[in-house]
Motif scaffolding. Structure first.
Motif, PDB file in Angstrom:
ATOM      1  N   ILE A 132     -19.424 -77.950   2.283  1.00  0.00           N
ATOM      2  CA  ILE A 132     -20.738 -78.269   2.847  1.00  0.00           C
ATOM      3  C   ILE A 132     -21.805 -77.363   2.236  1.00  0.00           C
ATOM      4  CG2 ILE A 132     -22.115 -78.335   4.952  1.00  0.00           C
ATOM      5  CD1 ILE A 132     -19.648 -79.073   6.483  1.00  0.00           C
ATOM      6  N   ASN A 133     -21.471 -76.079   2.058  1.00  0.00           N
ATOM      7  CA  ASN A 133     -22.376 -75.117   1.433  1.00  0.00           C
ATOM      8  C   ASN A 133     -21.665 -74.512   0.230  1.00  0.00           C
ATOM      9  OD1 ASN A 133     -24.221 -75.451   3.640  1.00  0.00           O
ATOM     10  ND2 ASN A 133     -22.957 -74.044   4.820  1.00  0.00           N
ATOM     11  N   ALA A 134     -22.286 -74.592  -0.931  1.00  0.00           N
ATOM     12  CA  ALA A 134     -21.692 -74.075  -2.159  1.00  0.00           C
ATOM     13  C   ALA A 134     -22.727 -73.249  -2.911  1.00  0.00           C
ATOM     14  CB  ALA A 134     -21.179 -75.214  -3.038  1.00  0.00           C
ATOM     15  N   THR A 135     -22.320 -72.030  -3.299  1.00  0.00           N
ATOM     16  CA  THR A 135     -23.173 -71.133  -4.073  1.00  0.00           C
ATOM     17  C   THR A 135     -22.402 -70.693  -5.307  1.00  0.00           C
ATOM     18  OG1 THR A 135     -24.306 -70.337  -2.088  1.00  0.00           O
ATOM     19  CG2 THR A 135     -24.453 -68.971  -4.060  1.00  0.00           C
ATOM     20  N   LEU A 136     -22.885 -71.114  -6.455  1.00  0.00           N
ATOM     21  CA  LEU A 136     -22.271 -70.764  -7.734  1.00  0.00           C
ATOM     22  C   LEU A 136     -23.230 -69.935  -8.590  1.00  0.00           C
ATOM     23  CD1 LEU A 136     -20.597 -74.184  -8.611  1.00  0.00           C
ATOM     24  CD2 LEU A 136     -19.577 -72.230  -7.449  1.00  0.00           C
ATOM     25  N   GLU A 137     -24.121 -69.245  -7.946  1.00  0.00           N
ATOM     26  CA  GLU A 137     -25.113 -68.451  -8.671  1.00  0.00           C
ATOM     27  C   GLU A 137     -24.431 -67.349  -9.481  1.00  0.00           C
ATOM     28  OE1 GLU A 137     -28.988 -65.599  -7.725  1.00  0.00           O
ATOM     29  OE2 GLU A 137     -28.001 -66.745  -6.130  1.00  0.00           O
ATOM     30  N   GLY A 138     -24.797 -67.259 -10.740  1.00  0.00           N
ATOM     31  CA  GLY A 138     -24.253 -66.219 -11.599  1.00  0.00           C
ATOM     32  C   GLY A 138     -22.985 -66.595 -12.337  1.00  0.00           C
ATOM     33  N   CYS A 139     -22.368 -67.717 -12.018  1.00  0.00           N
ATOM     34  CA  CYS A 139     -21.157 -68.144 -12.738  1.00  0.00           C
ATOM     35  C   CYS A 139     -21.593 -68.846 -14.033  1.00  0.00           C
ATOM     36  CB  CYS A 139     -20.313 -69.065 -11.869  1.00  0.00           C
ATOM     37  SG  CYS A 139     -19.725 -68.306 -10.344  1.00  0.00           S
ATOM     38  N   ARG A 140     -22.018 -68.066 -14.968  1.00  0.00           N
ATOM     39  CA  ARG A 140     -22.654 -68.616 -16.162  1.00  0.00           C
ATOM     40  C   ARG A 140     -21.672 -69.262 -17.120  1.00  0.00           C
ATOM     41  NH1 ARG A 140     -25.536 -63.052 -17.484  1.00  0.00           N
ATOM     42  NH2 ARG A 140     -23.447 -62.456 -16.788  1.00  0.00           N
ATOM     43  N   ASN A 141     -20.404 -68.881 -17.058  1.00  0.00           N
ATOM     44  CA  ASN A 141     -19.428 -69.416 -18.007  1.00  0.00           C
ATOM     45  C   ASN A 141     -18.684 -70.643 -17.494  1.00  0.00           C
ATOM     46  OD1 ASN A 141     -20.060 -67.336 -19.768  1.00  0.00           O
ATOM     47  ND2 ASN A 141     -18.479 -65.986 -18.947  1.00  0.00           N
ATOM     48  N   ILE A 142     -19.069 -71.141 -16.351  1.00  0.00           N
ATOM     49  CA  ILE A 142     -18.386 -72.316 -15.817  1.00  0.00           C
ATOM     50  C   ILE A 142     -18.701 -73.528 -16.693  1.00  0.00           C
ATOM     51  CG2 ILE A 142     -20.256 -72.943 -14.243  1.00  0.00           C
ATOM     52  CD1 ILE A 142     -18.103 -73.752 -12.224  1.00  0.00           C
ATOM     53  N   GLN A 143     -17.693 -74.327 -16.939  1.00  0.00           N
ATOM     54  CA  GLN A 143     -17.835 -75.475 -17.824  1.00  0.00           C
ATOM     55  C   GLN A 143     -18.578 -76.613 -17.131  1.00  0.00           C
ATOM     56  OE1 GLN A 143     -16.883 -75.369 -21.054  1.00  0.00           O
ATOM     57  NE2 GLN A 143     -16.240 -73.246 -20.695  1.00  0.00           N
ATOM     58  N   ARG A 144     -19.289 -77.388 -17.921  1.00  0.00           N
ATOM     59  CA  ARG A 144     -20.076 -78.491 -17.360  1.00  0.00           C
ATOM     60  C   ARG A 144     -19.176 -79.549 -16.739  1.00  0.00           C
ATOM     61  NH1 ARG A 144     -24.556 -80.385 -21.323  1.00  0.00           N
ATOM     62  NH2 ARG A 144     -25.244 -78.290 -20.695  1.00  0.00           N
TER      63      ARG A 144
ATOM     64  N   ALA B  52     -17.136 -64.483  -1.346  1.00  0.00           N
ATOM     65  CA  ALA B  52     -16.545 -63.486  -2.234  1.00  0.00           C
ATOM     66  C   ALA B  52     -17.550 -62.478  -2.756  1.00  0.00           C
ATOM     67  CB  ALA B  52     -15.871 -64.182  -3.415  1.00  0.00           C
ATOM     68  N   SER B  53     -18.811 -62.582  -2.371  1.00  0.00           N
ATOM     69  CA  SER B  53     -19.825 -61.665  -2.886  1.00  0.00           C
ATOM     70  C   SER B  53     -19.661 -60.254  -2.343  1.00  0.00           C
ATOM     71  CB  SER B  53     -21.224 -62.189  -2.541  1.00  0.00           C
ATOM     72  OG  SER B  53     -21.392 -62.281  -1.135  1.00  0.00           O
ATOM     73  N   GLU B  54     -18.920 -60.094  -1.251  1.00  0.00           N
ATOM     74  CA  GLU B  54     -18.765 -58.777  -0.648  1.00  0.00           C
ATOM     75  C   GLU B  54     -17.570 -58.003  -1.196  1.00  0.00           C
ATOM     76  OE1 GLU B  54     -18.565 -59.306   3.506  1.00  0.00           O
ATOM     77  OE2 GLU B  54     -20.579 -60.166   3.706  1.00  0.00           O
ATOM     78  N   PHE B  55     -16.591 -58.692  -1.761  1.00  0.00           N
ATOM     79  CA  PHE B  55     -15.365 -58.007  -2.185  1.00  0.00           C
ATOM     80  C   PHE B  55     -14.889 -58.460  -3.566  1.00  0.00           C
ATOM     81  CE2 PHE B  55     -14.302 -61.719   0.320  1.00  0.00           C
ATOM     82  CZ  PHE B  55     -13.368 -62.378  -0.458  1.00  0.00           C
ATOM     83  N   TYR B  56     -15.736 -59.123  -4.309  1.00  0.00           N
ATOM     84  CA  TYR B  56     -15.277 -59.669  -5.585  1.00  0.00           C
ATOM     85  C   TYR B  56     -14.905 -58.571  -6.580  1.00  0.00           C
ATOM     86  CZ  TYR B  56     -19.872 -58.558  -7.562  1.00  0.00           C
ATOM     87  OH  TYR B  56     -20.995 -57.901  -7.992  1.00  0.00           O
ATOM     88  N   LYS B  57     -15.432 -57.370  -6.400  1.00  0.00           N
ATOM     89  CA  LYS B  57     -15.100 -56.283  -7.309  1.00  0.00           C
ATOM     90  C   LYS B  57     -13.731 -55.679  -7.019  1.00  0.00           C
ATOM     91  CE  LYS B  57     -19.902 -54.871  -8.112  1.00  0.00           C
ATOM     92  NZ  LYS B  57     -20.882 -53.755  -8.031  1.00  0.00           N
ATOM     93  N   ASP B  58     -13.230 -55.847  -5.811  1.00  0.00           N
ATOM     94  CA  ASP B  58     -11.991 -55.192  -5.398  1.00  0.00           C
ATOM     95  C   ASP B  58     -10.777 -56.113  -5.390  1.00  0.00           C
ATOM     96  OD1 ASP B  58     -13.560 -52.936  -4.927  1.00  0.00           O
ATOM     97  OD2 ASP B  58     -13.978 -53.553  -2.871  1.00  0.00           O
TER      98      ASP B  58
ATOM     99  N   LEU C  31     -18.537 -72.007   0.568  1.00  0.00           N
ATOM    100  CA  LEU C  31     -17.994 -71.322  -0.607  1.00  0.00           C
ATOM    101  C   LEU C  31     -19.120 -70.577  -1.305  1.00  0.00           C
ATOM    102  CD1 LEU C  31     -15.598 -70.828  -2.529  1.00  0.00           C
ATOM    103  CD2 LEU C  31     -16.322 -72.872  -3.784  1.00  0.00           C
ATOM    104  N   ASN C  32     -18.958 -69.243  -1.401  1.00  0.00           N
ATOM    105  CA  ASN C  32     -19.951 -68.405  -2.068  1.00  0.00           C
ATOM    106  C   ASN C  32     -19.240 -67.579  -3.135  1.00  0.00           C
ATOM    107  OD1 ASN C  32     -22.073 -66.842  -2.882  1.00  0.00           O
ATOM    108  ND2 ASN C  32     -22.409 -65.841  -0.914  1.00  0.00           N
ATOM    109  N   LEU C  33     -19.448 -67.940  -4.388  1.00  0.00           N
ATOM    110  CA  LEU C  33     -18.844 -67.242  -5.521  1.00  0.00           C
ATOM    111  C   LEU C  33     -19.910 -66.500  -6.332  1.00  0.00           C
ATOM    112  CD1 LEU C  33     -16.307 -69.925  -6.758  1.00  0.00           C
ATOM    113  CD2 LEU C  33     -15.898 -67.999  -5.230  1.00  0.00           C
ATOM    114  N   ARG C  34     -20.939 -66.062  -5.673  1.00  0.00           N
ATOM    115  CA  ARG C  34     -22.023 -65.361  -6.373  1.00  0.00           C
ATOM    116  C   ARG C  34     -21.513 -64.025  -6.922  1.00  0.00           C
ATOM    117  NH1 ARG C  34     -27.828 -63.472  -3.732  1.00  0.00           N
ATOM    118  NH2 ARG C  34     -28.635 -62.478  -5.623  1.00  0.00           N
ATOM    119  N   GLY C  35     -21.653 -63.856  -8.221  1.00  0.00           N
ATOM    120  CA  GLY C  35     -21.225 -62.631  -8.871  1.00  0.00           C
ATOM    121  C   GLY C  35     -19.737 -62.509  -9.070  1.00  0.00           C
ATOM    122  N   CYS C  36     -18.985 -63.518  -8.728  1.00  0.00           N
ATOM    123  CA  CYS C  36     -17.531 -63.449  -8.829  1.00  0.00           C
ATOM    124  C   CYS C  36     -17.125 -63.885 -10.233  1.00  0.00           C
ATOM    125  CB  CYS C  36     -16.889 -64.349  -7.779  1.00  0.00           C
ATOM    126  SG  CYS C  36     -15.158 -64.035  -7.509  1.00  0.00           S
ATOM    127  N   VAL C  37     -16.933 -62.908 -11.093  1.00  0.00           N
ATOM    128  CA  VAL C  37     -16.643 -63.211 -12.493  1.00  0.00           C
ATOM    129  C   VAL C  37     -15.193 -63.631 -12.690  1.00  0.00           C
ATOM    130  CG1 VAL C  37     -18.437 -61.656 -13.312  1.00  0.00           C
ATOM    131  CG2 VAL C  37     -16.133 -60.784 -12.945  1.00  0.00           C
TER     132      VAL C  37
END
Length: 712
Positions: free
Chosen positions: A287-299, A236-242, A262-268
C-alpha cells in the motif's frame, strides 16, 4: 426426669459431702442470653457434640459415638481418678448454674429442651450402667472402651487414645488431618502451550532489530521472529546499516505476502538485481512503498513491482534513474488508487509523464515533482485546473514554470471575469500546500493570481523567487485566513510595508506559526515589530542577514512571556516555545542576546508578603553569532534541565565579561571599526523613523546627524 439414653442414668448430685467420687465443676460466669439470629447460629455450633439432637428425631451418623446402645453408655463425664485435660477445640460450656456441661468452642446458654439441664440449677452426673443390676444412689465403676469397640469416622480415623482422661472420647474436629501427599504434576510447557495469537502479540513489542537478535535463541524463536505477520510494516531505514543483505532478503521473502508498508530508503543491500527480483516476487500487497535512494534498481524490476501491486496508495520514487514516462504510464494503468506520488529529481522524465498520472489516477491528492522539466506545458496546467483534486503541489526547482502556466493551473485558460471585481469566475482551488521555491521565471503577475482562489492554503513557499515584490503578496495575504507557514527567503525586493501593513493586519496573523524572511536585506525593525506583536502563535522565525536589531529580540521575549503561563512548581521543566535565527544581523548586539537569556531564566518573586515564586514554562531558542553561540547553548541546557539559578549565574558572568571586554577595547584595536558600525546603525535607525532610504523616502530632506557614541 426422663432418661435421654437407655444405657445411661442421670441422677442429681447432693450438695452435702458424700463418699461418691465426682469431678470438681469449673465455675465460670454466666454468658449473656442470646436472641434471634445469634441464638440460631450458636445452636448450630453445638450440633457436633450436643446429644440434644436425639429429641429432635434426627438420624445420627454412623460415626457418632451415641448411635449404638452398647458404646455410648460406656463413657462417664465424671471421673475422680484422673485430672481433666481439654484440647483447644474442646472447651467448657457454661450452663445456667455456672457449670461446664458441653464441649463447644464458644460459650452459650443451654435451652429448656436440653436433657442435662435442670430448672432447679442442680448439676447432674452421667454414669455408666453395668450389664447387670443397677443400684440407685451407689457409685458405679467406669471403664474405657476396647480398641475394637471404638467408633470410626467416615475417613477411617480412630479417636485418639492419648487423652489425659481415657474415658472421654475426643471431639471429631480435634483429630489431626491426615498428611496427604499430593501427586506432582508433570512439567508444563508454558511457551509451547501458549496460543499462537498471544505469541505474536508478545513479539510485536520488539523492534525489527530486536527481532533479528532474538531469532538466534532457538529454532522455535527463529520461526516466530520471521513470521510474516510481524513484518506488515517493514522500515529498513533505521537498521539498514546493521543488517546483512542475506537476512534482509530473508525477512522480505518471509514477510512478503504480509508487507503493506515497505520503506527501503538508503538500503543499499537490495540494489543488486537478484535481491531486487526477490523483493518484487515476494511483495504483492503493498500500500505504501518508498524506494528513495535505490539508484541501481533496474527498470524492468521496478515495472514488475508496480504491475503486481494494484493497491498502491503512496509511492515515493525520489531520485530513481529508472523512472521515465513509461513508468508513469504503467502507474496510471496499474495503480488507480494512488493518492501520493513523489518523483522529485527524476531526471529521465518530464511533464508528459506527470500529465499521464493526473489523468489516470483519479484519487491523486499529493503531487511532488521537484526539478522535473516541462512544466511550461499549458496542456498539463489545464489538466490540473480541470481535475482540481490536488491538495499538495510541490514544484520546487521547476525552472520551466512560467506565469502563464501558473495562471492556467489556478484560473484556467481565458476564464470569465466578474464585471464589478474584475476577478475570474472559477471554482476555488483545494490547495493546502504550495511550494514554488526556486522557480526563477515566476514574477508578481503569476503569483498574484492566487489571491481569492486558495482560501484553504496553509503553507506557501516562495523562497528564491527573486522577482517577487510587495504587489505579489499584498492581496494574497489578506485572502488566506488559514495560512500557518510562510517562506519568503531571499526575496530582496520586499519592504517593511508588506510586513507592517499587510502581514501584521492579515486574518492569518494570529495563527501564523512559521515565518522565514532570511536574506531579505530591506526588512528591519519597522516591519518586524508589528509582526511580532500581532503573530502571537509564532514558533519559528528565521531572520538571518536582515536589518533587525535588539528591539525585535526584546519584543519577541516579551511576546513569549505574555502568551505563556508561569508555574509555581520549582521542579517543572520549560519547553522551547519559539526558535529564532539571527545569523549575520549586524544590528544585533550582545545586549539583545542577554535580554533573551535573562527572560529565559527569570524567576519572579512576589512583591508583597503573600504570593508564590513563579517559573517560566516557555523559552526562546537562539541561533546567533558563532562567538556567542557556545554561551547561549550552555545557558539553554541549564534552563531545560530546570537549573535556573545556574543559568542565571552564567548569564551574569557572561554580561560582566562582555562589559569588561568593551571597556578594555574602547580605545584599543578595532575601535575605529566599532565607531563606524555604530554610525551606520544610528543612521539606519534614523532613516526608518524619518522615511529615508529604509522606508522608500528617497529625496526627502533629512536633518543633520552627529556622530553617536563610540561604544556599541
Amino acid at each position: 426426669m426422663a432418661n435421654a439414653l437407655p444405657d445411661m442414668t442421670i441422677e442429681p448430685v447432693s450438695r452435702t459431702p458424700t463418699p461418691i467420687e465426682r469431678s470438681e465443676a469449673i465455675t465460670i460466669d454466666a454468658p449473656p442470653k442470646l436472641r434471634g439470629k445469634a441464638k440460631l447460629l450458636h445452636g448450630l455450633q453445638r450440633i457436633s457434640s450436643s446429644p440434644s439432637l436425639a429429641q429432635l428425631g434426627r438420624r445420627r451418623a454412623t460415626s457418632n459415638p451415641y448411635s449404638g446402645r452398647g458404646t455410648t453408655s460406656c463413657v462417664s463425664l465424671a471421673s475422680g481418678s484422673a485430672p481433666r485435660s481439654y484440647d483447644n477445640s474442646y472447651s467448657s460450656q457454661a450452663s445456667a448454674a455456672g457449670y461446664s456441661t458441653a464441649p463447644t468452642s464458644m460459650p452459650s446458654t443451654p435451652g429448656h429442651d436440653t436433657p442435662f439441664f435442670d430448672q432447679s440449677g442442680r448439676p447432674f452426673i452421667i454414669r455408666r450402667r453395668e450389664q447387670g443390676s443397677f443400684t440407685p444412689g451407689a457409685s458405679t465403676p467406669t471403664s474405657p472402651l476396647s480398641q475394637e469397640m471404638r467408633p470410626h469416622s467416615k475417613r477411617g480415623i480412630s479417636p485418639s487414645t492419648h487423652s489425659a482422661i481415657p474415658e472421654i472420647l475426643e471431639d471429631y474436629f480435634s483429630f489431626p488431618l491426615p498428611s496427604s501427599s499430593r501427586a506432582r504434576c508433570a512439567d508444563f510447557d508454558f511457551w509451547g502451550e501458549m496460543p499462537h495469537e498471544i505469541k505474536l502479540a508478545i513479539f510485536a513489542y520488539l523492534t525489527p532489530k530486536q527481532l533479528v537478535r532474538a531469532s538466534i535463541v532457538s529454532k522455535s524463536f527463529h520461526k516466530w521472529c520471521f513470521d510474516g505477520q510481524l513484518w506488515t510494516c517493514f522500515d529498513a531505514s533505521e537498521f539498514y546499516k546493521d543488517i546483512p543483505a542475506e537476512s534482509l532478503a530473508k525477512i522480505i521473502v518471509a514477510a512478503g505476502p504480509f508487507v503493506k508498508d515497505l520503506n527501503l530508503r538508503g538500503c543499499v543491500q537490495v540494489e543488486h538485481y537478484k535481491r531486487a527480483e526477490v523483493v518484487v516476487k515476494a511483495c504483492k500487497n503493498l500500500i505504501n512503498a518508498t524506494l528513495e535512494g535505490c539508484r541501481n534498481i533496474q527498470r524492468s524490476t521496478l515495472h514488475n513491482l508496480l504491475k503486481s501491486n494494484e493497491r498502491l496508495a503512496n509511492l515515493n520514487l525520489t531520485g530513481l534513474a529508472a523512472v521515465n514516462n513509461g513508468t508513469c504510464r504503467i502507474i496510471a494503468q496499474s495503480c488507480p488508487s494512488l493518492e501520493m506520488f513523489n518523483v522529485s529529481w527524476c531526471t529521465h522524465m518530464d511533464a508528459k509523464g506527470i500529465r499521464t498520472i493526473i489523468n489516470g489516477c483519479p484519487r491523486l491528492r499529493d503531487l511532488r515533482a521537484g526539478e522535473v522539466r516541462g512544466f511550461d506545458n499549458v496542456q498539463l496546467a489545464q489538466d490540473i485546473f480541470e481535475t482540481n483534486r490536488l491538495e499538495k503541489l510541490v514544484l520546487s526547482g521547476c525552472t520551466d514554470l512560467t506565469d502563464e502556466a501558473l495562471q492556467t493551473m489556478i484560473v484556467g485558460h481565458e476564464p470569465e471575469l466578474d464585471i464589478l471585481t474584475d476577478l475570474p469566475i472559477v471554482p476555488v482551488r483545494r490547495l493546502r500546500h504550495l511550494d514554488l521555491s526556486r522557480c526563477n521565471h515566476l514574477t508578481s503577475v503569476g503569483v498574484k493570481s492566487l489571491a481569492h482562489l486558495v482560501p484553504d492554503l496553509e503553507g506557501l513557499q516562495l523562497s528564491g523567487c527573486t522577482a517577487l515584490t510587495d504587489n505579489a503578496l499584498s492581496d494574497l495575504l489578506g485572502t488566506t485566513p488559514r495560512l500557518t507557514h510562510l517562506d519568503l527567503e531571499e526575496l530582496a525586493e520586499l519592504t517593511n510595508t508588506l510586513l507592517s501593513e499587510h502581514l501584521a493586519k492579515a486574518p492569518c496573523a494570529p495563527g501564523l506559526k512559521h515565518l522565514s524572511i532570511s536574506y531579505c536585506e530591506n526588512l528591519g525593525d519597522m516591519g518586524m515589530l508589528p509582526v511580532i506583536r500581532a503573530c502571537s502563535s509564532l514558533t519559528s522565525v528565521d531572520m538571518d542577514n536582515t536589518k533587525i536589531s535588539d528591539l525585535v529580540l526584546a519584543e519577541a521575549a516579551s511576546m513569549v512571556r505574555a502568551r505563556s503561563s508561569r508555574t509555581t512548581c520549582a521542579w517543572s521543566r520549560p519547553v522551547i516555545g519559539l526558535r529564532m535565527v539571527v545569523f549575520d544581523c549586524q544590528n544585533v548586539t550582545w545586549t539583545g542576546i542577554r535580554e533573551v537569556l535573562s527572560r529565559n531564566s527569570e524567576v519572579k518573586k512576589p512583591r508583597g508578603v503573600q504570593g508564590e515564586v513563579t517559573y517560566p514554562t516557555e523559552i526562546i531558542a537562539l541561533k546567533c553569532f558563532y562567538g556567542w553561540q557556545m554561551t547561549v547553548d550552555e545557558h539553554m541546557k541549564r534552563v531545560l534541565k530546570g537549573d535556573l539559578p545556574a543559568a542565571g549565574r552564567l548569564e551574569r558572568k557572561w554580561t560582566e565579561y562582555m562589559m569588561a571586554n568593551e571597556e578594555a577595547g574602547a580605545e584599543g584595536a578595532g575601535a575605529r571599526r566599532r565607531r563606524r558600525r555604530a554610525r551606520a546603525a544610528q543612521m539606519l535607525h534614523a532613516d526608518e523613523e524619518e522615511g529615508g532610504v529604509g522606508m522608500g523616502g528617497i529625496g526627502r530632506r533629512r536633518r543633520a546627524r552627529s556622530n553617536g557614541c563610540t561604544v556599541m
